[in-house]
Design an enzyme around this catalytic site. Sequence first.
Site, PDB file in Angstrom:
ATOM      1  N   ASP A   8     -28.673 -14.063   6.677  1.00 32.88           N
ATOM      2  CA  ASP A   8     -29.936 -14.606   6.166  1.00 32.88           C
ATOM      3  C   ASP A   8     -29.710 -16.096   5.847  1.00 32.88           C
ATOM      4  O   ASP A   8     -28.645 -16.649   6.141  1.00 32.88           O
ATOM      5  CB  ASP A   8     -30.463 -13.796   4.966  1.00 32.88           C
ATOM      6  CG  ASP A   8     -29.657 -14.020   3.689  1.00 32.88           C
ATOM      7  OD1 ASP A   8     -28.576 -14.657   3.744  1.00 32.88           O
ATOM      8  OD2 ASP A   8     -30.108 -13.554   2.629  1.00 32.88           O
ATOM      9  N   HIS A   9     -30.728 -16.727   5.236  1.00 32.61           N
ATOM     10  CA  HIS A   9     -30.611 -18.167   4.959  1.00 32.61           C
ATOM     11  C   HIS A   9     -29.384 -18.501   4.110  1.00 32.61           C
ATOM     12  O   HIS A   9     -28.725 -19.513   4.320  1.00 32.61           O
ATOM     13  CB  HIS A   9     -31.888 -18.680   4.269  1.00 32.61           C
ATOM     14  CG  HIS A   9     -32.193 -17.929   3.016  1.00 32.61           C
ATOM     15  ND1 HIS A   9     -32.861 -16.732   3.020  1.00 32.61           N
ATOM     16  CD2 HIS A   9     -31.882 -18.179   1.718  1.00 32.61           C
ATOM     17  CE1 HIS A   9     -32.970 -16.286   1.779  1.00 32.61           C
ATOM     18  NE2 HIS A   9     -32.379 -17.149   0.965  1.00 32.61           N
ATOM     19  N   CYS A  66     -24.852 -12.470   3.784  1.00 34.28           N
ATOM     20  CA  CYS A  66     -25.965 -12.936   2.944  1.00 34.28           C
ATOM     21  C   CYS A  66     -25.338 -13.628   1.729  1.00 34.28           C
ATOM     22  O   CYS A  66     -24.158 -13.971   1.769  1.00 34.28           O
ATOM     23  CB  CYS A  66     -26.927 -11.806   2.576  1.00 34.28           C
ATOM     24  SG  CYS A  66     -26.220 -10.482   1.588  1.00 34.28           S
ATOM     25  N   THR A  68     -24.648 -12.591  -1.484  1.00 32.32           N
ATOM     26  CA  THR A  68     -23.605 -11.807  -2.148  1.00 32.32           C
ATOM     27  C   THR A  68     -22.929 -10.817  -1.210  1.00 32.32           C
ATOM     28  O   THR A  68     -21.879 -10.263  -1.545  1.00 32.32           O
ATOM     29  CB  THR A  68     -24.218 -10.968  -3.285  1.00 32.32           C
ATOM     30  OG1 THR A  68     -25.247 -10.139  -2.706  1.00 32.32           O
ATOM     31  CG2 THR A  68     -24.811 -11.840  -4.371  1.00 32.32           C
ATOM     32  N   HIS A  99      -8.589   2.508   6.549  1.00 30.06           N
ATOM     33  CA  HIS A  99      -9.050   3.738   5.887  1.00 30.06           C
ATOM     34  C   HIS A  99     -10.505   4.088   6.214  1.00 30.06           C
ATOM     35  O   HIS A  99     -10.845   5.263   6.288  1.00 30.06           O
ATOM     36  CB  HIS A  99      -8.936   3.599   4.352  1.00 30.06           C
ATOM     37  CG  HIS A  99      -7.518   3.556   3.866  1.00 30.06           C
ATOM     38  ND1 HIS A  99      -7.193   3.709   2.529  1.00 30.06           N
ATOM     39  CD2 HIS A  99      -6.341   3.378   4.518  1.00 30.06           C
ATOM     40  CE1 HIS A  99      -5.863   3.619   2.388  1.00 30.06           C
ATOM     41  NE2 HIS A  99      -5.331   3.412   3.584  1.00 30.06           N
ATOM     42  N   HIS A 134      -7.862  10.073   6.691  1.00 25.30           N
ATOM     43  CA  HIS A 134      -9.018   9.173   6.582  1.00 25.30           C
ATOM     44  C   HIS A 134     -10.150   9.628   7.494  1.00 25.30           C
ATOM     45  O   HIS A 134     -11.325   9.500   7.160  1.00 25.30           O
ATOM     46  CB  HIS A 134      -8.594   7.737   6.910  1.00 25.30           C
ATOM     47  CG  HIS A 134      -7.473   7.264   6.045  1.00 25.30           C
ATOM     48  ND1 HIS A 134      -7.611   7.150   4.678  1.00 25.30           N
ATOM     49  CD2 HIS A 134      -6.198   6.931   6.329  1.00 25.30           C
ATOM     50  CE1 HIS A 134      -6.455   6.742   4.161  1.00 25.30           C
ATOM     51  NE2 HIS A 134      -5.581   6.615   5.149  1.00 25.30           N
TER      52      HIS A 134
HETATM   53  C1  RB5 Z   1     -31.157 -14.386  -1.056  1.00 26.74           C
HETATM   54  O1  RB5 Z   1     -31.501 -15.254  -2.076  1.00 26.74           O
HETATM   55  C2  RB5 Z   1     -30.180 -13.343  -1.581  1.00 26.74           C
HETATM   56  O2  RB5 Z   1     -30.838 -12.446  -2.400  1.00 26.74           O
HETATM   57  C3  RB5 Z   1     -29.495 -12.630  -0.423  1.00 26.74           C
HETATM   58  O3  RB5 Z   1     -28.822 -13.556   0.354  1.00 26.74           O
HETATM   59  C4  RB5 Z   1     -28.476 -11.595  -0.797  1.00 26.74           C
HETATM   60  O4  RB5 Z   1     -27.507 -12.106  -1.655  1.00 26.74           O
HETATM   61  C5  RB5 Z   1     -29.009 -10.312  -1.244  1.00 26.74           C
HETATM   62  O5  RB5 Z   1     -28.300  -9.389  -1.608  1.00 26.74           O
END
Ligand code: RB5
Length: 162
Positions: A8-9, A66, A68, A99, A134
Amino acid sequence: MKIAIGADHAGYRLKEEIKSFLRGKGVEYQDFGVDSDQLDDDYPDIGKKVAEKVSEGRFERGILICGTGLGMCLVANKVPGIRATPCYGVFAARLSREHNDSNILILGARLTGVDLAKEIVEEWLKGKFQGGRHKRRLDKIKKIEEKYFKGGVDNTWVNGGS
Ligand code: RB5
């Protein structure tokens, strides 16, 4: 091995770094977006696209990024046959292959620096599933998936579809 990659961005810039890393290693990939770090995308759209490509067998493995890694992880693991593993360190990357037979590596661009992310990718690419006990555990996960899964995976292309 051909990799489906997407972000994503929030993961866009790290995706570009990882693409150039893969090119340097001679690893083939296809980029499923996004193409900028503007805020007008939603991670489920890209996560679904990449996870479906892997689930359908069109790509052996995928990489999703993304902010996180958590959102992409939630999405990818909804798709049958996907074992998506968020890795924030090299040890987890190795064990995710040995695993968990990880077929999608998830990175969190807001939590993991570029150099570490490259090390994680390298470890994940070379890691080999160990099977044995596993495999028994993964078979149990598959059973859970089969119990709750109501939809269908489009793999008609395997028999000549497109
Ligand atoms: C986008 O702001 C953020 O929520 C996304 O990249 C991600 O971290 C979601 O889990």
